[in-house]
Design a protein around this motif. Sequence first.
Motif, PDB file in Angstrom:
ATOM      1  N   ILE A 185     121.397 -53.846  17.681  1.00 42.89           N
ATOM      2  CA  ILE A 185     121.273 -53.291  19.033  1.00 42.89           C
ATOM      3  C   ILE A 185     120.225 -52.191  18.970  1.00 42.89           C
ATOM      4  O   ILE A 185     120.387 -51.201  18.254  1.00 42.89           O
ATOM      5  CB  ILE A 185     122.606 -52.720  19.554  1.00 42.89           C
ATOM      6  CG1 ILE A 185     123.715 -53.771  19.477  1.00 42.89           C
ATOM      7  CG2 ILE A 185     122.432 -52.229  21.001  1.00 42.89           C
ATOM      8  CD1 ILE A 185     125.108 -53.197  19.718  1.00 42.89           C
ATOM      9  N   GLU A 186     119.161 -52.367  19.720  1.00 41.31           N
ATOM     10  CA  GLU A 186     118.045 -51.434  19.644  1.00 41.31           C
ATOM     11  C   GLU A 186     118.381 -50.063  20.217  1.00 41.31           C
ATOM     12  O   GLU A 186     119.187 -49.938  21.136  1.00 41.31           O
ATOM     13  CB  GLU A 186     116.842 -52.009  20.397  1.00 41.31           C
ATOM     14  CG  GLU A 186     116.256 -53.235  19.732  1.00 41.31           C
ATOM     15  CD  GLU A 186     115.044 -53.753  20.480  1.00 41.31           C
ATOM     16  OE1 GLU A 186     114.310 -52.938  21.082  1.00 41.31           O
ATOM     17  OE2 GLU A 186     114.835 -54.968  20.460  1.00 41.31           O
ATOM     18  N   TYR A 187     117.733 -49.070  19.664  1.00 40.78           N
ATOM     19  CA  TYR A 187     117.825 -47.693  20.138  1.00 40.78           C
ATOM     20  C   TYR A 187     117.564 -47.654  21.646  1.00 40.78           C
ATOM     21  O   TYR A 187     116.632 -48.272  22.147  1.00 40.78           O
ATOM     22  CB  TYR A 187     116.772 -46.858  19.399  1.00 40.78           C
ATOM     23  CG  TYR A 187     116.712 -45.409  19.776  1.00 40.78           C
ATOM     24  CD1 TYR A 187     117.439 -44.474  19.064  1.00 40.78           C
ATOM     25  CD2 TYR A 187     115.900 -44.968  20.808  1.00 40.78           C
ATOM     26  CE1 TYR A 187     117.368 -43.126  19.377  1.00 40.78           C
ATOM     27  CE2 TYR A 187     115.823 -43.624  21.131  1.00 40.78           C
ATOM     28  CZ  TYR A 187     116.555 -42.710  20.417  1.00 40.78           C
ATOM     29  OH  TYR A 187     116.479 -41.383  20.741  1.00 40.78           O
ATOM     30  N   GLY A 188     118.417 -46.943  22.377  1.00 46.66           N
ATOM     31  CA  GLY A 188     118.232 -46.798  23.819  1.00 46.66           C
ATOM     32  C   GLY A 188     118.765 -47.953  24.633  1.00 46.66           C
ATOM     33  O   GLY A 188     118.640 -47.960  25.852  1.00 46.66           O
ATOM     34  N   HIS A 189     119.354 -48.942  23.988  1.00 45.84           N
ATOM     35  CA  HIS A 189     119.905 -50.105  24.679  1.00 45.84           C
ATOM     36  C   HIS A 189     121.410 -50.187  24.434  1.00 45.84           C
ATOM     37  O   HIS A 189     121.917 -49.590  23.493  1.00 45.84           O
ATOM     38  CB  HIS A 189     119.236 -51.391  24.192  1.00 45.84           C
ATOM     39  CG  HIS A 189     117.794 -51.475  24.565  1.00 45.84           C
ATOM     40  ND1 HIS A 189     116.805 -50.909  23.797  1.00 45.84           N
ATOM     41  CD2 HIS A 189     117.176 -52.036  25.628  1.00 45.84           C
ATOM     42  CE1 HIS A 189     115.628 -51.123  24.370  1.00 45.84           C
ATOM     43  NE2 HIS A 189     115.829 -51.796  25.485  1.00 45.84           N
ATOM     44  N   THR A 190     122.077 -50.943  25.266  1.00 44.71           N
ATOM     45  CA  THR A 190     123.508 -51.166  25.103  1.00 44.71           C
ATOM     46  C   THR A 190     123.808 -52.658  25.205  1.00 44.71           C
ATOM     47  O   THR A 190     122.971 -53.442  25.656  1.00 44.71           O
ATOM     48  CB  THR A 190     124.332 -50.419  26.176  1.00 44.71           C
ATOM     49  OG1 THR A 190     123.910 -50.860  27.471  1.00 44.71           O
ATOM     50  CG2 THR A 190     124.173 -48.911  26.053  1.00 44.71           C
ATOM     51  N   THR A 191     124.991 -53.023  24.795  1.00 44.83           N
ATOM     52  CA  THR A 191     125.490 -54.384  24.943  1.00 44.83           C
ATOM     53  C   THR A 191     126.980 -54.300  25.233  1.00 44.83           C
ATOM     54  O   THR A 191     127.596 -53.257  25.016  1.00 44.83           O
ATOM     55  CB  THR A 191     125.199 -55.239  23.685  1.00 44.83           C
ATOM     56  OG1 THR A 191     125.396 -56.611  23.993  1.00 44.83           O
ATOM     57  CG2 THR A 191     126.068 -54.833  22.506  1.00 44.83           C
TER      58      THR A 191
END
Length: 165
Positions: A93-99
């Motif tokens: 999960i990339e920095y600054g993103h959510t899932t």
Amino acid sequence: MSGAAMTYSVMPSPIGPLTLVARDGTLVAVLMEGHRRPPVAESAWGDRVDDAHPDATRQLREYFDGGRTDFQLPLAPEGTDFQRAVWAALQDIEYGHTTSYGELALRVGRPGASRAVGAAVGRNPISIVVPCHRVIGADGTLTGYAGGEDRKRYLLDMERDGRLL
């Protein structure tokens, strides 16, 4: 690997003291003060040293200063095969993103297992470095975090505000 001695240190951070637990130079836990259900019992932390894992301390400081968006550290989280698969997926999960938990369940090949994924996320022993704070409810709400919802909100806001566009 469980026979090797562990050491720990405590570092200050904007979200309170972080306890870094290492075994032979490999990070096994990053715990927050008041961590719910700590995955590594305090009695197993071993001896306190000034800096049990200098690379982790440096990289966490860089993260909180806004200069680091991912971590390059040797990790040895202890858990079941399923938990380790979930924790590996968290690192994607990339920095600054959510899932969401449901999306994460799909990523680990277990559609419909969002509750089991949530339980595994909640048992993540290496907070922040393995970014369990980036998992939110399907409706966008902040749900459960071993370090508390205020810390989760802080980390997500920090990443959102510091994200490179």
